[in-house]
Design an enzyme around this catalytic site. Structure first.
Site, mmCIF file in Angstrom:
data_model
loop_
_atom_site.group_PDB
_atom_site.id
_atom_site.type_symbol
_atom_site.label_atom_id
_atom_site.label_comp_id
_atom_site.label_asym_id
_atom_site.label_seq_id
_atom_site.Cartn_x
_atom_site.Cartn_y
_atom_site.Cartn_z
ATOM 1 N N HIS A 1 0.867 -1.187 0.000
ATOM 2 C CA HIS A 1 0.000 0.000 0.000
ATOM 3 C C HIS A 1 0.901 1.233 0.000
ATOM 4 C CE1 HIS A 1 -3.514 2.368 0.469
ATOM 5 N NE2 HIS A 1 -3.783 2.190 1.743
ATOM 6 N N HIS B 1 -1.851 -0.290 -11.972
ATOM 7 C CA HIS B 1 -2.779 0.097 -10.899
ATOM 8 C C HIS B 1 -3.944 -0.883 -10.829
ATOM 9 C CE1 HIS B 1 -5.330 2.656 -8.359
ATOM 10 N NE2 HIS B 1 -4.193 3.218 -8.005
ATOM 11 N N ASP C 1 3.154 6.901 -7.877
ATOM 12 C CA ASP C 1 4.437 6.760 -7.187
ATOM 13 C C ASP C 1 5.640 6.918 -8.108
ATOM 14 O OD1 ASP C 1 3.338 6.327 -4.654
ATOM 15 O OD2 ASP C 1 2.901 4.250 -5.150
HETATM 16 N N1 HAX Z 1 5.300 -4.733 -13.020
HETATM 17 C C1 HAX Z 1 5.317 -6.073 -13.090
HETATM 18 N N2 HAX Z 1 4.185 -6.825 -13.153
HETATM 19 C C2 HAX Z 1 3.017 -6.157 -13.173
HETATM 20 C C3 HAX Z 1 2.944 -4.752 -13.131
HETATM 21 C C4 HAX Z 1 4.150 -4.031 -13.048
HETATM 22 N N3 HAX Z 1 4.193 -2.707 -12.980
HETATM 23 N N4 HAX Z 1 1.656 -4.385 -13.166
HETATM 24 C C5 HAX Z 1 0.929 -5.515 -13.195
HETATM 25 N N5 HAX Z 1 1.748 -6.595 -13.204
HETATM 26 C C6 HAX Z 1 1.378 -8.007 -13.165
HETATM 27 C C7 HAX Z 1 0.680 -8.309 -11.842
HETATM 28 O O1 HAX Z 1 1.614 -8.594 -10.819
HETATM 29 C C8 HAX Z 1 -0.185 -9.483 -12.200
HETATM 30 O O2 HAX Z 1 0.643 -10.632 -12.237
HETATM 31 P P1 HAX Z 1 0.077 -12.065 -11.734
HETATM 32 O O3 HAX Z 1 -1.085 -12.362 -12.624
HETATM 33 O O4 HAX Z 1 1.248 -12.956 -11.920
HETATM 34 O O5 HAX Z 1 -0.333 -11.872 -10.292
HETATM 35 C C9 HAX Z 1 -0.607 -9.163 -13.640
HETATM 36 O O6 HAX Z 1 0.396 -8.260 -14.142
HETATM 37 C C10 HAX Z 1 -1.959 -8.513 -13.742
HETATM 38 O O7 HAX Z 1 -1.976 -7.394 -12.885
HETATM 39 P P2 HAX Z 1 -3.067 -6.248 -12.994
HETATM 40 O O8 HAX Z 1 -4.414 -6.840 -12.936
HETATM 41 O O9 HAX Z 1 -2.731 -5.390 -14.177
HETATM 42 O O10 HAX Z 1 -2.769 -5.373 -11.711
HETATM 43 P P3 HAX Z 1 -3.012 -5.723 -10.156
HETATM 44 O O11 HAX Z 1 -4.264 -5.042 -9.749
HETATM 45 O O12 HAX Z 1 -2.869 -7.173 -9.865
HETATM 46 O O13 HAX Z 1 -1.754 -5.010 -9.504
HETATM 47 C C11 HAX Z 1 -0.263 -3.260 -8.864
HETATM 48 C C12 HAX Z 1 -1.675 -3.602 -9.388
HETATM 49 C C13 HAX Z 1 -0.203 -1.753 -8.606
HETATM 50 C C14 HAX Z 1 0.002 -4.010 -7.539
HETATM 51 C C15 HAX Z 1 0.763 -3.667 -9.948
HETATM 52 O O14 HAX Z 1 0.518 -2.922 -11.124
HETATM 53 C C16 HAX Z 1 2.204 -3.484 -9.497
HETATM 54 O O15 HAX Z 1 2.751 -4.349 -8.836
HETATM 55 N N6 HAX Z 1 2.853 -2.328 -9.874
HETATM 56 C C17 HAX Z 1 4.215 -2.074 -9.467
HETATM 57 C C18 HAX Z 1 4.273 -1.613 -8.016
HETATM 58 C C19 HAX Z 1 3.737 -0.205 -7.844
HETATM 59 O O16 HAX Z 1 4.082 0.718 -8.594
HETATM 60 N N7 HAX Z 1 2.878 -0.011 -6.839
HETATM 61 C C20 HAX Z 1 2.253 1.295 -6.552
HETATM 62 C C21 HAX Z 1 0.817 1.363 -7.046
HETATM 63 C C22 HAX Z 1 0.204 2.713 -6.819
HETATM 64 C C23 HAX Z 1 -0.552 2.732 -5.519
HETATM 65 O O17 HAX Z 1 -1.697 2.299 -5.437
HETATM 66 N N8 HAX Z 1 0.092 3.223 -4.471
HETATM 67 O O18 HAX Z 1 -0.482 3.269 -3.218
#
Ligand code: HAX
Length: 392
Positions: free
Chosen positions: A232, A273, A328
């Protein structure tokens, strides 16, 4: 709705929704903000990008009163906050002096500090307590930074009449040029991070705790603990560390790095996201700010290359719903450029900002149902061996 009118079904819970962290399941209404998957978060109907340059105090007024203040109201609100800060009970934060400098995570200090403010004084009125807490946050934040760094509070002391961000920066006791840049970045950071709908983990946790009629301080301290997790709020810390690992703004090197991270099954931080399906306007607003404040900063330059290169690479994977930059992507680089060299502190700024949005949402929920408030939260869990059947 009259008894004869049939209530619309807005969502049907299927067995597959169980154990998914309530993902996407509607549970309530939110008056402060909503998140449009393409256009990002709106505060009381205003796209957040349009508010980015406003005074944080005016945006707090907006979240509380559901309208922007006129000039007179804005001045009065700032004066009210300053008086609330000046009336902070003496010694309210002394408990933090008992902690070892540098120990634990700054988010633990933040939650503890908020709880300490509540111990020193709780009125029992959610709005009063919310405004008091917002007013006292700059001193709490500065106290955390200074004590953790092994310093005392500067002799000049707190000056709440300066404004929320300005007072925090004043307490940090910096040279004028550094203070001006830090103020600019923090003002925008606070506005952009104040609220993000009702279902994010920290907001939801705060409202849950408040629904049992725990006081505002206990509820917000719980929300801060929820925000502290790496999935988070702590993602902004990870994002800067990610950018620093790249170490070059050369597009070919950045692309190679991104591909390497994906191949190693590591996240490409600052992208993707759970709800948004386009670039987060809060990312765009921070890039504009970076061009103004730190165009030549090496981390910022990497972020700009990443913003061009990463969506192309992530977009090659159809599984990834949103290959674009999130909030972020640049925030850590900007905070670093204006003097906050330790990423572990970044989530406390996120927390500081969210105190406003979460407090406003708690107040709204406590006023719902003609003043009785939303009832105590009580979702249903189904026993492991219980047969799955329609419940109503
Ligand atoms: N890098 C690598 N893999 C990614 C990705 C990224 N930036 N974005 C999505 N994916 C992957 C997911 O891990 C997921 O893999 P699995 O099926 O193996 O679990 C797949 O692609 C589908 O994901 P999604 O449905 O597009 O996105 P989610 O809702 O599962 O995840 C996240 C959203 C933000 C957690 C994800 O995009 C991520 O891990 N991003 C990188 C970390 C990050 O920047 N986090 C900050 C987010 C902003 C926020 O809310 N801050 O509070």
């Amino acid at each position: 709705m009259s008894d004869s009118e049939e209530e619309p079904t807005i969502f049907e819970v299927k067995a597959g929704h169980l154990d998914t962290g309530l993902r996407g399941i509607p549970v309530g209404t939110c008056r402060t903000s909503f998140v449009d998957p393409m256009k990002g978060v709106h505060y009381v109907g205003y796209p957040v990008g349009d508010l980015a340059d406003m005074d944080p105090e005016d945006v707090i007024f907006l979240l509380f009163e559901k309208r922007l203040p006129n000039r007179h109201e804005s001045q009065n609100f700032r004066k009210d906050l300053a008086e609330r800060a000046e009336e902070m009970p003496a010694g309210a934060l002394r408990v933090l002096e008992a902690l070892t400098p540098g120990s634990g995570h700054p988010m633990d200090w933040l939650a503890l500090g908020i709880q300490a403010l509540g111990i020193a004084e709780t009125t029992g009125d959610f709005k009063e307590d919310g405004l008091n807490l917002i007013a006292r946050m700059p001193e709490l934040m500065a106290t955390i930074f200074l004590l953790r760094g092994g310093h005392g509070i500067p002799e000049s002391g707190s000056n709440p009449r300066l404004g929320l961000v300005e007072n925090f920066v004043h307490l940090m006791d910096l040279e004028e040029d550094k203070a001006a840049k830090m103020t600019k970045v923090l003002r925008t950071f606070l506005v952009l991070h104040m609220d993000h709908g009702g279902g994010n983990l920290s907001t939801f946790s705060g409202k849950c705790v408040a629904s049992g009629k725990a006081n505002l301080y206990a509820s917000i301290a719980s929300a801060m603990n929820a925000l502290s997790g790496p999935l988070h709020g702590r993602a902004n810390q990870a994002c800067l560390e990610f950018v620093q690992r790249i170490g070059s703004s050369d597009p070919d090197k950045v692309e190679k790095f991104v591909r390497g991270e994906l191949a190693a099954k590591r996240p490409v931080y600052g992208f993707g996201h759970a709800v948004l399906r386009a670039e987060d306007p809060r990312a765009a607003a921070q890039i504009i700010l970076g061009e103004e404040v730190c165009p030549d900063d090496s981390n910022f330059k990497i972020v700009k290359t990443l913003r061009k290169v990463a969506p192309k690479v992530l977009g090659e994977n159809p599984k990834i719903s949103n290959p674009f930059a999130n909030v972020d992507v640049a925030s850590g680089s900007l905070l670093h450029a204006v003097g906050f060299r330790k990423p572990e502190y970044y989530t406390t700024f996120f927390g500081w900002a969210r105190v406003a949005g979460i407090s406003a949402q708690i107040i709204d929920e406590r006023k719902a149902r003609g003043g009785r408030g939303v009832p105590i939260y009580r979702p249903k869990y189904i026993g492991k061996d219980q047969p799955l059947q329609r419940l109503n």
